[in-house]
Design an enzyme around this catalytic site. Structure first.
Site, mmCIF file in Angstrom:
data_model
loop_
_atom_site.group_PDB
_atom_site.id
_atom_site.type_symbol
_atom_site.label_atom_id
_atom_site.label_comp_id
_atom_site.label_asym_id
_atom_site.label_seq_id
_atom_site.Cartn_x
_atom_site.Cartn_y
_atom_site.Cartn_z
ATOM 1 N N GLU A 1 -20.804 39.248 1.299
ATOM 2 C CA GLU A 1 -20.970 39.526 2.732
ATOM 3 C C GLU A 1 -21.570 40.903 3.034
ATOM 4 O O GLU A 1 -21.052 41.668 3.828
ATOM 5 C CB GLU A 1 -19.611 39.383 3.433
ATOM 6 C CG GLU A 1 -18.986 38.011 3.259
ATOM 7 C CD GLU A 1 -17.584 37.891 3.853
ATOM 8 O OE1 GLU A 1 -17.148 38.808 4.568
ATOM 9 O OE2 GLU A 1 -16.919 36.872 3.568
ATOM 10 N N ASN B 1 -22.769 36.152 -2.366
ATOM 11 C CA ASN B 1 -21.986 35.225 -1.550
ATOM 12 C C ASN B 1 -21.929 35.699 -0.101
ATOM 13 O O ASN B 1 -21.679 36.878 0.166
ATOM 14 C CB ASN B 1 -20.561 35.144 -2.131
ATOM 15 C CG ASN B 1 -19.732 34.034 -1.513
ATOM 16 O OD1 ASN B 1 -20.159 32.880 -1.475
ATOM 17 N ND2 ASN B 1 -18.544 34.384 -1.032
ATOM 18 N N HIS C 1 -17.767 28.251 6.157
ATOM 19 C CA HIS C 1 -16.580 28.180 7.022
ATOM 20 C C HIS C 1 -17.077 27.673 8.372
ATOM 21 O O HIS C 1 -17.595 28.449 9.185
ATOM 22 C CB HIS C 1 -15.934 29.567 7.178
ATOM 23 C CG HIS C 1 -15.316 30.108 5.934
ATOM 24 N ND1 HIS C 1 -14.228 29.512 5.329
ATOM 25 C CD2 HIS C 1 -15.626 31.186 5.174
ATOM 26 C CE1 HIS C 1 -13.878 30.211 4.251
ATOM 27 N NE2 HIS C 1 -14.718 31.234 4.129
ATOM 28 N N GLU D 1 -16.857 28.208 0.018
ATOM 29 C CA GLU D 1 -15.584 28.429 0.717
ATOM 30 C C GLU D 1 -15.396 27.406 1.856
ATOM 31 O O GLU D 1 -14.908 27.708 2.923
ATOM 32 C CB GLU D 1 -15.512 29.853 1.274
ATOM 33 C CG GLU D 1 -15.750 30.933 0.247
ATOM 34 C CD GLU D 1 -15.535 32.333 0.758
ATOM 35 O OE1 GLU D 1 -14.970 32.497 1.853
ATOM 36 O OE2 GLU D 1 -15.923 33.296 0.077
ATOM 37 N N ASP E 1 -14.496 24.934 4.647
ATOM 38 C CA ASP E 1 -13.420 24.377 5.453
ATOM 39 C C ASP E 1 -14.029 24.013 6.813
ATOM 40 O O ASP E 1 -15.064 24.567 7.200
ATOM 41 C CB ASP E 1 -12.201 25.305 5.599
ATOM 42 C CG ASP E 1 -12.552 26.772 5.845
ATOM 43 O OD1 ASP E 1 -11.816 27.644 5.339
ATOM 44 O OD2 ASP E 1 -13.562 27.034 6.531
HETATM 45 O O1 G3I Z 1 0.696 36.372 -1.412
HETATM 46 C C1 G3I Z 1 0.894 37.779 -1.159
HETATM 47 C C2 G3I Z 1 2.366 38.058 -0.977
HETATM 48 O O2 G3I Z 1 3.054 37.781 -2.192
HETATM 49 C C3 G3I Z 1 2.542 39.526 -0.587
HETATM 50 O O3 G3I Z 1 3.906 39.794 -0.342
HETATM 51 C C4 G3I Z 1 1.724 39.797 0.677
HETATM 52 C C5 G3I Z 1 1.852 41.233 1.122
HETATM 53 O O4 G3I Z 1 0.878 42.032 0.495
HETATM 54 O O5 G3I Z 1 0.327 39.549 0.411
HETATM 55 C C6 G3I Z 1 0.131 38.169 0.089
HETATM 56 O O6 G3I Z 1 -1.233 38.011 -0.210
HETATM 57 C C7 G3I Z 1 -2.113 38.034 0.909
HETATM 58 C C8 G3I Z 1 -2.965 36.783 0.811
HETATM 59 O O7 G3I Z 1 -4.014 36.778 1.791
HETATM 60 C C9 G3I Z 1 -2.135 35.511 0.952
HETATM 61 O O8 G3I Z 1 -1.632 35.470 2.250
HETATM 62 C C10 G3I Z 1 -3.008 39.271 0.799
HETATM 63 O O9 G3I Z 1 -2.220 40.406 1.055
HETATM 64 C C11 G3I Z 1 -4.158 39.165 1.803
HETATM 65 O O10 G3I Z 1 -5.068 40.250 1.602
HETATM 66 C C12 G3I Z 1 -4.905 37.868 1.581
HETATM 67 O O11 G3I Z 1 -5.965 37.734 2.520
HETATM 68 C C13 G3I Z 1 -7.099 37.033 1.992
HETATM 69 C C14 G3I Z 1 -8.376 37.715 2.507
HETATM 70 O O12 G3I Z 1 -9.538 37.025 2.051
HETATM 71 C C15 G3I Z 1 -8.443 39.159 2.016
HETATM 72 O O13 G3I Z 1 -8.426 39.168 0.620
HETATM 73 C C16 G3I Z 1 -7.092 35.585 2.467
HETATM 74 O O14 G3I Z 1 -5.981 34.898 1.892
HETATM 75 C C17 G3I Z 1 -8.379 34.899 2.037
HETATM 76 O O15 G3I Z 1 -8.436 33.577 2.564
HETATM 77 C C18 G3I Z 1 -9.595 35.675 2.533
HETATM 78 O O16 G3I Z 1 -10.715 35.014 1.973
HETATM 79 C C19 G3I Z 1 -12.001 35.471 2.437
HETATM 80 C C20 G3I Z 1 -12.945 35.484 1.246
HETATM 81 O O17 G3I Z 1 -12.438 36.319 0.234
HETATM 82 C C21 G3I Z 1 -14.339 35.902 1.691
HETATM 83 N N1 G3I Z 1 -14.830 35.008 2.756
HETATM 84 C C22 G3I Z 1 -13.942 34.964 3.921
HETATM 85 C C23 G3I Z 1 -12.552 34.494 3.491
HETATM 86 C C24 G3I Z 1 -11.631 34.361 4.680
HETATM 87 O O18 G3I Z 1 -11.417 35.609 5.260
#
Ligand code: G3I
Length: 365
Positions: free
Chosen positions: A161, A211, A247, A275, A277
């Site tokens: 991105e 990506n 997305h 990705e 959805d």
């Molecule tokens: O699972 C842990 C949990 O154990 C912990 O206690 C908690 C507190 O830190 O964090 C939890 O993990 C989080 C995870 O989402 C699951 O909920 C991470 O902190 C959080 O940063 C993570 O966010 C992800 C985000 O990218 C940032 O990394 C999203 O799941 C994920 O869907 C999103 O994916 C992005 C792609 O990488 C790039 N394209 C867009 C897409 C959607 O935003």
């Protein structure tokens, strides 16, 4: 003697009847064909983004994943904030768990991602240093993580991105907070090429991807992405493919999806729907009901995407289709947009939705 012969004949007759009966039974109840799955039907890898807590703790999650998919992408466990929470202190445990799971089950692994303007720890966001200090931070992170997973990861989203939505320029210190890129700001516009070079030096066999999202609805951004990846390719920078995140939602224009796939395929690079959805509540309606009509619309879009991907991307460039997780229970969309939504092929109980059958149908020749 005659009696013995009669018994023998009776015995032969009995076994003949038994064999005929058995073969009739088999004909009436032929051994059922194994049910078709996404991975057994697709002529290319079918992937899902996965998270390590579910892999560790949710049997139903693992069951569906192993049945339906043959490729995985880590949801967040290989991003900079997770892997290098402090400078020079690397935490690979959660990424290793997913890689080991994939290796154990002979699944392809797509690494995500080495460089992104988001998911950055405070030590990076607050880093103070000159250009060479920034280059060292950047190079060390890429080389360390790519070397750690050398030979285990088939491919990487090297840069994620990097291009703005509004004007197609490289993210820099953009007007919207969080939209800027400290990498472009401190390393100059060619940081992207150097990211690919560092990743390639660390793992020469890994396929390397750029990506991004929005290629299906934003023509300016699509053209900028194509200009970027074409420039890298023409300069001999080791880029293998481009990720089209997709997305999207039920209102996304199918013509944009087709054009995006066609133009990306025309670069000659591998094309990964990375990705996928499909939101059904893009207008954040708090009272929305997931009606049968909505479910069928979503199913037809999943089918359309699979059919169009197969029809527009040459087989040699089909890196696969990856959904961003696979159950509505694990989608990022409801929490990110603070709305109810059902964007994925499986429902919150990991049961197949009409969307699943639409996707499956679109994968069939
Ligand atoms: O699972 C842990 C949990 O154990 C912990 O206690 C908690 C507190 O830190 O964090 C939890 O993990 C989080 C995870 O989402 C699951 O909920 C991470 O902190 C959080 O940063 C993570 O966010 C992800 C985000 O990218 C940032 O990394 C999203 O799941 C994920 O869907 C999103 O994916 C992005 C792609 O990488 C790039 N394209 C867009 C897409 C959607 O935003």
């Amino acid at each position: 003697m005659v009696g013995t012969l009669r018994c023998y004949n009776c015995l032969v007759l009995f076994f003949c009847i038994l064999i005929i009966a058995e073969s009739c039974k088999k004909k009436s109840n032929p051994t059922p064909e194994p049910a078709a799955t996404l991975q057994s039907t697709a002529p290319f890898p079918m992937g899902a983004a996965v998270n390590s807590p579910n892999l560790k703790n949710k049997a139903v999650y693992v069951g569906v994943l192993l049945t339906e998919y043959n490729s995985v992408t880590p949801d967040y466990e290989m991003k900079l904030n997770w892997v290098e929470p402090q400078q020079g202190v690397f935490n690979y445990a959660d990424g290793d768990y997913i890689v080991n799971f994939a290796t154990q089950h002979h699944m392809r692994f797509h690494g995500h991602n080495l460089i992104w303007h988001q998911a950055l720890p405070d030590w990076v966001l607050n880093f103070q240093g000159d250009t060479s200090a920034w280059e060292n931070l950047f190079k060390t992170h890429i080389e360390s993580e790519a070397a750690h997973y050398k030979g285990e990861v088939a491919s990487w989203d090297v840069v994620n991105e990097a291009i703005r939505d509004d004007n197609g320029a490289l993210r820099n210190q953009d007007v919207n907070p969080g939209d800027g890129s400290i990498w472009r700001q401190h390393l100059g516009p060619d940081y992207i090429a150097r990211a690919f070079q560092y990743a390639h030096e660390a793992d020469p066999n890994a396929l390397l991807f750029y990506n991004d999202y929005g290629q299906e609805w934003n023509g300016v951004k699509l053209d900028s992405i194509i200009a970027l990846v074409t420039n890298l390719k023409n300069r001999g920078i080791p880029i293998s493919g481009v990720g089209m995140q997709m997305h999207i939602d039920i209102n996304t224009d199918p013509a944009g999806i087709t054009a995006g796939l066609q133009k990306l395929a025309a670069t000659g690079l591998k094309v990964h729907v990375s990705e996928l959805d499909i939101s059904v509540n893009p207008n954040n309606d708090p009272n929305i009901v997931f009606t049968t009509a909505l479910q069928l619309t979503q199913a037809s879009m999943y089918q359309f995407i699979a059919e169009t991907y197969r029809a527009t991307v040459p087989a040699a460039q089909q890196y696969g289709i990856t959904t961003w997780e696979f159950s509505d229970a694990d989608s990022w969309i409801p929490s990110f947009y603070n709305r109810i939504d059902w964007p994925l092929p499986f429902d919150a109980n990991y049961k197949k939705k009409p969307a699943y059958f639409g996707l499956l149908k679109g994968l069939k020749y």
